[in-house]
Design a protein around this motif. Structure first.
Motif, PDB file in Angstrom:
ATOM      1  N   LEU A  34       0.879  -1.171   0.000  1.00 39.41           N
ATOM      2  CA  LEU A  34       0.000   0.000   0.000  1.00 39.41           C
ATOM      3  C   LEU A  34       0.916   1.221   0.000  1.00 39.41           C
ATOM      4  N   LEU A  35       0.913   1.982  -1.088  1.00 35.72           N
ATOM      5  CA  LEU A  35       1.787   3.155  -1.152  1.00 35.72           C
ATOM      6  C   LEU A  35       1.158   4.327  -0.410  1.00 35.72           C
ATOM      7  N   ALA A  36       1.987   5.054   0.318  1.00 41.05           N
ATOM      8  CA  ALA A  36       1.481   6.216   1.055  1.00 41.05           C
ATOM      9  C   ALA A  36       2.641   7.137   1.414  1.00 41.05           C
ATOM     10  N   SER A  37       2.318   8.244   2.067  1.00 40.87           N
ATOM     11  CA  SER A  37       3.331   9.214   2.474  1.00 40.87           C
ATOM     12  C   SER A  37       4.043   8.724   3.731  1.00 40.87           C
ATOM     13  N   PRO A  38       5.189   9.321   4.061  1.00 38.09           N
ATOM     14  CA  PRO A  38       5.861   8.960   5.315  1.00 38.09           C
ATOM     15  C   PRO A  38       4.961   9.191   6.539  1.00 38.09           C
ATOM     16  N   LEU A  39       4.131  10.225   6.513  1.00 38.30           N
ATOM     17  CA  LEU A  39       3.242  10.492   7.650  1.00 38.30           C
ATOM     18  C   LEU A  39       2.204   9.385   7.814  1.00 38.30           C
ATOM     19  N   THR A  40       1.606   9.001   6.691  1.00 39.12           N
ATOM     20  CA  THR A  40       0.583   7.949   6.746  1.00 39.12           C
ATOM     21  C   THR A  40       1.220   6.613   7.150  1.00 39.12           C
ATOM     22  N   ALA A  41       2.444   6.376   6.682  1.00 38.80           N
ATOM     23  CA  ALA A  41       3.158   5.151   7.058  1.00 38.80           C
ATOM     24  C   ALA A  41       3.449   5.174   8.560  1.00 38.80           C
ATOM     25  N   ALA A  42       3.894   6.324   9.063  1.00 44.40           N
ATOM     26  CA  ALA A  42       4.229   6.429  10.484  1.00 44.40           C
ATOM     27  C   ALA A  42       2.983   6.243  11.346  1.00 44.40           C
ATOM     28  N   ALA A  43       1.859   6.785  10.884  1.00 45.81           N
ATOM     29  CA  ALA A  43       0.607   6.646  11.640  1.00 45.81           C
ATOM     30  C   ALA A  43       0.245   5.168  11.778  1.00 45.81           C
ATOM     31  N   ALA A  44       0.414   4.411  10.678  1.00 44.24           N
ATOM     32  CA  ALA A  44       0.087   2.985  10.718  1.00 44.24           C
ATOM     33  C   ALA A  44       1.056   2.225  11.620  1.00 44.24           C
ATOM     34  N   ALA A  45       2.298   2.709  11.691  1.00 46.86           N
ATOM     35  CA  ALA A  45       3.278   2.053  12.558  1.00 46.86           C
ATOM     36  C   ALA A  45       2.823   2.127  14.021  1.00 46.86           C
ATOM     37  N   ILE A  46       2.223   3.234  14.385  1.00 50.46           N
ATOM     38  CA  ILE A  46       1.786   3.431  15.772  1.00 50.46           C
ATOM     39  C   ILE A  46       0.499   2.665  16.068  1.00 50.46           C
ATOM     40  N   THR A  47      -0.432   2.691  15.120  1.00 52.83           N
ATOM     41  CA  THR A  47      -1.745   2.081  15.396  1.00 52.83           C
ATOM     42  C   THR A  47      -1.827   0.623  14.950  1.00 52.83           C
ATOM     43  N   GLY A  48      -0.955   0.216  14.009  1.00 55.08           N
ATOM     44  CA  GLY A  48      -1.006  -1.152  13.487  1.00 55.08           C
ATOM     45  C   GLY A  48      -2.067  -1.354  12.418  1.00 55.08           C
ATOM     46  N   VAL A  49      -2.791  -0.290  12.108  1.00 56.16           N
ATOM     47  CA  VAL A  49      -3.844  -0.385  11.089  1.00 56.16           C
ATOM     48  C   VAL A  49      -3.761   0.833  10.160  1.00 56.16           C
ATOM     49  N   VAL A  50      -4.416   0.759   9.012  1.00 56.39           N
ATOM     50  CA  VAL A  50      -4.468   1.910   8.112  1.00 56.39           C
ATOM     51  C   VAL A  50      -5.200   3.040   8.842  1.00 56.39           C
ATOM     52  N   THR A  51      -4.542   4.191   8.926  1.00 60.02           N
ATOM     53  CA  THR A  51      -5.016   5.282   9.782  1.00 60.02           C
ATOM     54  C   THR A  51      -4.990   6.602   9.011  1.00 60.02           C
ATOM     55  N   ASP A  52      -5.989   7.418   9.241  1.00 59.68           N
ATOM     56  CA  ASP A  52      -5.975   8.782   8.698  1.00 59.68           C
ATOM     57  C   ASP A  52      -5.081   9.616   9.606  1.00 59.68           C
ATOM     58  N   VAL A  53      -3.929  10.000   9.106  1.00 57.35           N
ATOM     59  CA  VAL A  53      -2.923  10.672   9.950  1.00 57.35           C
ATOM     60  C   VAL A  53      -3.483  11.955  10.565  1.00 57.35           C
ATOM     61  N   ARG A  54      -4.483  12.549   9.939  1.00 54.74           N
ATOM     62  CA  ARG A  54      -5.046  13.807  10.454  1.00 54.74           C
ATOM     63  C   ARG A  54      -5.693  13.603  11.815  1.00 54.74           C
ATOM     64  N   GLU A  55      -6.013  12.357  12.128  1.00 53.04           N
ATOM     65  CA  GLU A  55      -6.654  12.102  13.423  1.00 53.04           C
ATOM     66  C   GLU A  55      -5.661  12.001  14.566  1.00 53.04           C
ATOM     67  N   ILE A  56      -4.379  11.901  14.247  1.00 56.91           N
ATOM     68  CA  ILE A  56      -3.410  11.788  15.344  1.00 56.91           C
ATOM     69  C   ILE A  56      -2.395  12.929  15.376  1.00 56.91           C
ATOM     70  N   ILE A  57      -2.549  13.900  14.475  1.00 51.44           N
ATOM     71  CA  ILE A  57      -1.624  15.048  14.588  1.00 51.44           C
ATOM     72  C   ILE A  57      -2.329  16.238  15.228  1.00 51.44           C
TER      73      ILE A  57
END
Lengths: 194, 466
Positions: free
Chosen positions: B443-466
């Motif tokens: 699944l291609l994505a930005s570094p932010l979206t990748a980092a968000a998934a690293a923290i949650t373990g699931v596909v995550t909308d990064v806007r919800e955690i910044i």
């Protein structure tokens, strides 16, 4: 490069679109330092289960003996992705002389021509007609005339080919010989650029 | 009529135009690496030739190198032989090599810019399709095949047909959480994986002008993923500020002289493009791909297209096949879907700004237990900077693994592979079948979206955690 003027052959239909060069030759086979022997790994992961040559995927076209020939016919945007020329080498090494599609990726097209593999761009309709043919049908490609013909029905279409590349294919010339003949011009150009 | 930026650079480098044929295009800088060069060296040697302009050729080892224990001999025999062949070829032909162990080693499209080798107005080629990255500096840079590498070795020229030109204008401010990777994934999703084939693309507009050099490189990098021959951005103060003082950038009087030249590199107001697109930056959301080509992307909160409603039969079949490979369902959202791997690296997103943005997002947090996170800096210099800035501590505390520089799991040529059937959110450029390892699902994505998934373990909308 070997000269090429006419191809008359049955064909192998691969209707998938956007066939990328990672499918044509997966990256793990790019470790060689020569151009030879890539044909056995052509479409490796579509051809075999679990990377095992004793387990051919029977639904894949290269594993269906009723289809064979020197022409590969593929869906649009063939050869997209990586610039690896290994993709063209693998197709040539497998025994194909031409690839027919309605659309080719740029780098692949150049790589093919540089290896005497002819990319033939046909209309969407003509491509669909070829896909609907029986496996005993044959195609004739004439480089001089720039035509591709379905022998059984005589349906024919012109295809584009850069006149310079056409001369190269017909005579087996390669670009490096040409560029070497221009070295003086290149050296003069360098002096002007500096 | 005025000229486009592309025409200005291209025309200046044409040695000769063959009647009814391609042009002999002079190449200023030729980057080479271990995978696509050995056959070209063999080719010229067979002709009894030496590399014509070795000083304009720069080599590194990146595609096929391990990212662990680079000081030890490479374990895989074929990989080792390929890297050794590069060393030998560079020695024989007098080519500068930034190989394993050299402080300048790294992914070819990361080191060229960071060393200041890549400069506005140049023609640059490399046997790698992501050579378009260098276009961010206002260069005509494109990927070539090995036969063309051999041409450049023999003559410092390639035979090329002049492509058509396309300008993509992006105007306005980006939403919070949206970065340059999202811009390019958005563009490709709109025009498809073949939408720019036959064109050389110039990216322009206020959004582009507002981006850093590294963000611009991410956009130009993925030009090839929509089929473009290359992508470019006119140089400006951002470009000059980035270049100034870099190892191979001009200095002193030479700098002033060069800068004057570079300031003429833009598309004239009345220049005509064969195709022009306009994009509203505010409409772009964090993007993610669901399919097996980079054109199959959606906004992270959107749903995968409903395949039954796709009118074109070829496209419908494609997407059905892609979803089958990916193990995903038509019409569903990806949000909340578990992923097993996060890969942050590649010539698209492995630069210091990418890694800083990841560190800022995850600082003080831990990765989810169910996910493995690998960070591969783009170069030795980036890796060094990560240490100097203490980012390595933030990554280690979060449970991220930091590797040594190379292409790594972007193409799975070395041992860094994603296991079959598992999902990886990747900051790289291609989600092709098997790209990150046989059966791997990317699944291609930005570094932010990748980092968000690293923290949650699931596909995550990064806007919800910044």
């Amino acid at each position: 490069m070997k000269a090429l003027s006419k191809i008359n052959s049955r064909f192998v239909p691969l209707s998938a679109e956007n066939v990328d060069t990672d499918q044509i030759i997966p990256a793990r086979f790019l470790k060689a330092t020569t151009r030879d022997g890539f044909g056995k790994n052509l479409f490796r992961d579509w051809r075999y289960e679990q990377d095992d040559e004793t387990k051919p995927k029977l639904d894949f076209i290269l594993n269906q003996p009723e289809y064979s020939g020197e022409i590969l016919v593929a869906g649009k945007n063939f050869g997209c992705g990586s610039s690896r020329e290994h993709a063209a080498w693998a197709i040539v090494d497998y025994g194909f002389k031409a690839v027919v599609s309605s659309f080719f990726a740029d780098i692949f097209k150049n790589n093919a021509l540089n290896n005497g593999l002819l990319p033939v761009t046909v209309s969407d309709n003509f491509l669909q007609t070829i896909f609907s043919l029986s496996n005993s049908s044959t195609l004739s490609i004439d480089i001089e005339e720039q035509t591709i013909t379905i022998d059984q029905t005589n349906q024919t279409e012109k295809f584009e080919l850069n006149p310079y590349k056409k001369t190269c294919l017909l005579n087996g010339y390669d670009d490096i010989d040409f560029l070497l003949s221009r070295r003086t011009a290149i050296e003069n150009f360098e002096k002007e650029l500096a | 009529m005025g000229k486009t930026l592309f025409d200005k650079i291209w025309d200046k480098h044409v040695v000769e135009k063959i009647e009814n044929g391609p042009s002999v295009l002079y190449i200023d800088t030729h980057f080479i690496h271990e995978v696509t060069s050995p056959q070209a060296f063999k080719g010229i040697e067979k002709r009894g030739l030496k590399v014509f302009r070795p000083k304009q050729t720069i080599a590194t080892a990146d595609h096929n190198v391990p990212t662990l224990n680079q000081h030890l001999p490479i374990k895989d025999a074929l990989s080792r032989m390929q890297v050794e062949a590069l060393i030998e070829n560079c020695n024989n032909h007098g080519i500068e090599l930034y190989g394993l162990g050299h402080p300048y080693q790294g992914i070819v499209h990361v080191i060229g810019p960071e060393l200041g080798i890549t400069q506005p107005g140049m023609t640059i080629v490399c046997g790698d399709s992501h050579t378009s990255t260098h276009g961010a500096f206002g260069t005509v840079a494109f990927g070539i095949g090995t036969s063309e590498v051999e041409m450049v070795f023999a003559s410092q020229c390639v035979l090329q047909t002049k492509p058509k030109t396309m300008r993509i204008n992006i105007e306005g401010n980006l939403q919070k959480g949206v970065v340059s990777k999202d811009i390019i994934l958005y563009i490709i999703s709109k025009i498809s994986a073949s939408g720019a084939t036959g064109y050389f693309v110039e990216y322009a507009g206020s959004t582009i002008r507002g981006l850093s050099m590294e963000a611009r490189m991410t956009i130009c990098n993925m030009s090839i993923e929509m089929g473009a021959r290359g992508g470019m951005i006119a140089p400006d103060e951002t470009t000059f500020n980035y270049l100034k003082g870099r190892a191979f950038a001009p200095a002193g009087e030479k700098w002033e002289q060069k800068k004057k030249e570079w300031e003429t590199l833009y598309s004239d107001e009345d220049a005509a493009f064969d195709e022009e697109l306009f994009i509203d930056a505010a409409a772009i959301q964090p993007m993610i791909t669901y399919g097996t080509n980079p054109g199959l992307g959606i906004a992270i909160t959107a749903r995968i297209p409903v395949t039954d409603t796709i009118p074109d039969e070829g496209e419908r079949k494609n997407i059905i096949k892609a979803l089958e490979y990916m193990g995903l369902q038509s019409g569903k959202s990806l949000i909340g879907m578990p992923v097993q791997h996060v890969f942050i690296g590649s010539c698209t997103n492995s630069r210091i700004e990418d890694l800083r943005s990841v560190a800022a997002l995850i600082k003080g947090k831990k990765k989810n237990d169910s996910v493995q996170v690998m960070i591969v800096p783009g170069s030795q210099q980036v890796a060094q900077q990560v240490k100097e800035e203490g980012l390595d501590i933030i990554f280690s505390e979060a449970g991220f693994v930091i590797r040594q520089a190379g292409c790594s799991a972007c193409l799975g040529m070395n041992e860094d592979k994603i296991p079959a059937g598992e999902y990886c959110i990747s900051t790289s450029n291609r989600n092709f079948e098997g790209r990150q390892g046989a059966g791997a699902r990317t699944l291609l994505a930005s570094p932010l979206t990748a980092a968000a998934a690293a923290i949650t373990g699931v596909v995550t909308d990064v806007r919800e955690i910044i």
